[in-house]
Every structure is written in structure tokens, then in C-alpha cells.
Design an enzyme around this catalytic site. Structure first.
Site: not given
Length: 289
Positions: A37, A72, A99, A171, A175, A205
Site C-alpha cells: 500500500d 507504486d 486490489n 474508473y 474496471k 470503504t
């Protein structure tokens, strides 16, 4: 005995939210986990080593095995190094969970180049870079006579599959591409002993709460009520798909609340045909809509 005993897993975007729950469950089920992360904000800006190290500390405190990585995933060499870190630390790689993600929502007419590029980079290039370097490792293992029993779980979204969302062209496009990448990778990597699947999750989230209209759906349950939209409710499906005995490959699953649905991509709904060359007027009169 856990379903992931002895498995080595890299999980990206695992410092918070759904990724964090993946890492914690994988460790409880016996996996050795590389917790990746970068620690940026919702838009991917800034960095903070804290979230990845906090998850690692929690795993170790509970008797599990994990190491942190704050690189990254959209950087080609960093993705390669992340795969190599798993091999160096734990002797191999069995599972890749892609993820990591960010949001930079905007309507198309006002979206900037940087808003588009940043989201495509983290989601689509980040998925591919990790997949490519992991695949190269597994291919080498297979060629050397040590056929892997490996698994990749990608993260798509309803925004790119079943529920196109205005304001998320970047986005949703990323996806949708990840869903297609999953199906292609499943066919290509099968020969090397690698299964590839994807999930399209909805859970509470920081990214979903930042999406207009999702706040009410993601409201915290009353005390004592079952929290079906907890990020922890997503991870059991991912753990199963990552397990050595799972036979599933080339599938995309929507998972939200108490439901898991197998998704199917573009398919014929209605067809028109002609025995001669197409004519504009004929198309105008008969085109399905």
C-alpha cells in the site's frame, strides 16, 4: 489448518478497506502475505508508509507472517520488485490479489487529462504490471518443471460491468478493461498452472463512501445488526478463489451484501441480418435499440 496454509500472497492496496481485510483473512488462513500500500489519499496523492506497516504489525501480533511494501504498482520496475520481494522473503509466489485503486471522478466534458491518466494508471496499468511480472515468474517455474498451482484475483467494479456510473468514465473504463484482462489472462496462463478470476465488490470503504449516492446504501448498521456491507464480507470469496483446491478460472463475480453473482460479458441480445449489402435506410428501420 487454514485453506491458504503455506501459500505466499501479494495483496496490493492492502493498507485499508477491502485490501486490508483480504490481508488479515489470508494471514489467519495460513498465508504468508506481502502487504502493499502506497498510503495515498482517495485520489492517489501523497504517500504514507503507516497503513501497510500497521496491517503487518496486526498480522504478526496475531501470530501470522507478513511484510510491508509501499511501492507504486503502476510503476513497471516497482511491480517487478514487489513480485521479487515475495520470492526473496518467502521463497515463492502463489497468489496475486490486485486490489489497489483510486478515484478522480469528473464528468467527461470537464475531466482533465491528469484525472484520466492517474486512474487508468493505478487500476489498469497497475493490474497489468503486477500480472505481467507474476506471470513471468510462474512461466519460468513451469518451464523449469515446477508447475505452479497459482491464482490471480483481480478487482473489477459494477461501474465497469453492470452499473455504469456517470462521473466515472475513467474508473469505469479501467474496471471494464480489468474484467476483459481477466478473461484473456485466464486463457493464456492456464498452461502455466495459473487460474485468473475477478471480483466486482461493493462494500463500505472510503472510496465507495466518496461516490455520490453510495453513502445511504453503505450506512453503518445499528448495534447488534449484521453488517453485510463490511469490507470483511468480501474477503472470504477472494480467499476461496486463492485456495489451491479451487477449480474456478476465467470468471467475474459481483459480491455485495449477502449475494455473490457470476457475471457474463457482452452477448447477443437481438440481431438483424441481410442477404445483400447493408442499406442505411434498412438499418434505420430495423436496428435494435
Amino acid at each position: 489448518m487454514g485453506v491458504l496454509d503455506g501459500r505466499v500472497a501479494v495483496i496490493t492496496g492492502a493498507g485499508r478497506g477491502i485490501g486490508r481485510e483480504h490481508a488479515l483473512l489470508f494471514a489467519r488462513e495460513g498465508a504468508k502475505v506481502v502487504v502493499n500500500d502506497r498510503g495515498g489519499d482517495n485520489a492517489g496523492e501523497g504517500s504514507d508508509a503507516g497503513p501497510a506497516h500497521d496491517v503487518v504489525d496486526e498480522i504478526i501480533a496475531n501470530g501470522g507472517t507478513a511484510v510491508a511494501n509501499t511501492d507504486d504498482v503502476a510503476d513497471w520496475q516497482s511491480a517487478k520488485a514487489l513480485v521479487q520481494q515475495a520470492v526473496d522473503e518467502f521463497g515463492g509466489l502463489d497468489v496475486l490479489v490486485n486490489n489497489a485503486g483510486i478515484l478522480r471522478d469528473a464528468y467527461i466534458a470537464g475531466m482533465t487529462e491528469s484525472q484520466w491518466d492517474a486512474v487508468i494508471a493505478v487500476h489498469l496499468k497497475g493490474h497489468f504490471a503486477m500480472l505481467r511480472h507474476a506471470a513471468a515468474y510462474w512461466k519460468a517455474q513451469s518451464k523449469a518443471g515446477a508447475q505452479p498451482s497459482a491464482a490471480v484475483i483481480n478487482t473489477a467494479s459494477g461501474s465497469g460491468t453492470t452499473l455504469p456510473n456517470p462521473g466515472q468514465a475513467n474508473y469505469g473504463a479501467a474496471k471494464a478493461a480489468i474484467a476483459a484482462l481477466t478473461l484473456i489472462a485466464a486463457q493464456e496462463l492456464d498452461r502455466y498452472g495459473v487460474r485468473v478470476n475477478a471480483i466486482a465488490p461493493i462494500a463500505r470503504t472510503r472510496l465507495t463512501l466518496a461516490t455520490p449516492g453510495m453513502g445511504e446504501l453503505m450506512a453503518e448498521p445499528a448495534d447488534g445488526e449484521l453488517d453485510l456491507f463490511s469490507p470483511a464480507n468480501i474477503s472470504p470469496l477472494v480467499a476461496y478463489l486463492a485456495s489451491e483446491k479451487c477449480p474456478v478460472s476465467g470468471q467475474v463475480y459481483a459480491v455485495q451484501g449477502g449475494a455473490i453473482s457470476r457475471l457474463s460479458g457482452w452477448h447477443d441480445v437481438e440481431t438483424i441480418e441481410t442477404d445483400g449489402p447493408w442499406l442505411i435506410d434498412d438499418i434505420a428501420a430495423r436496428l435494435p435499440h
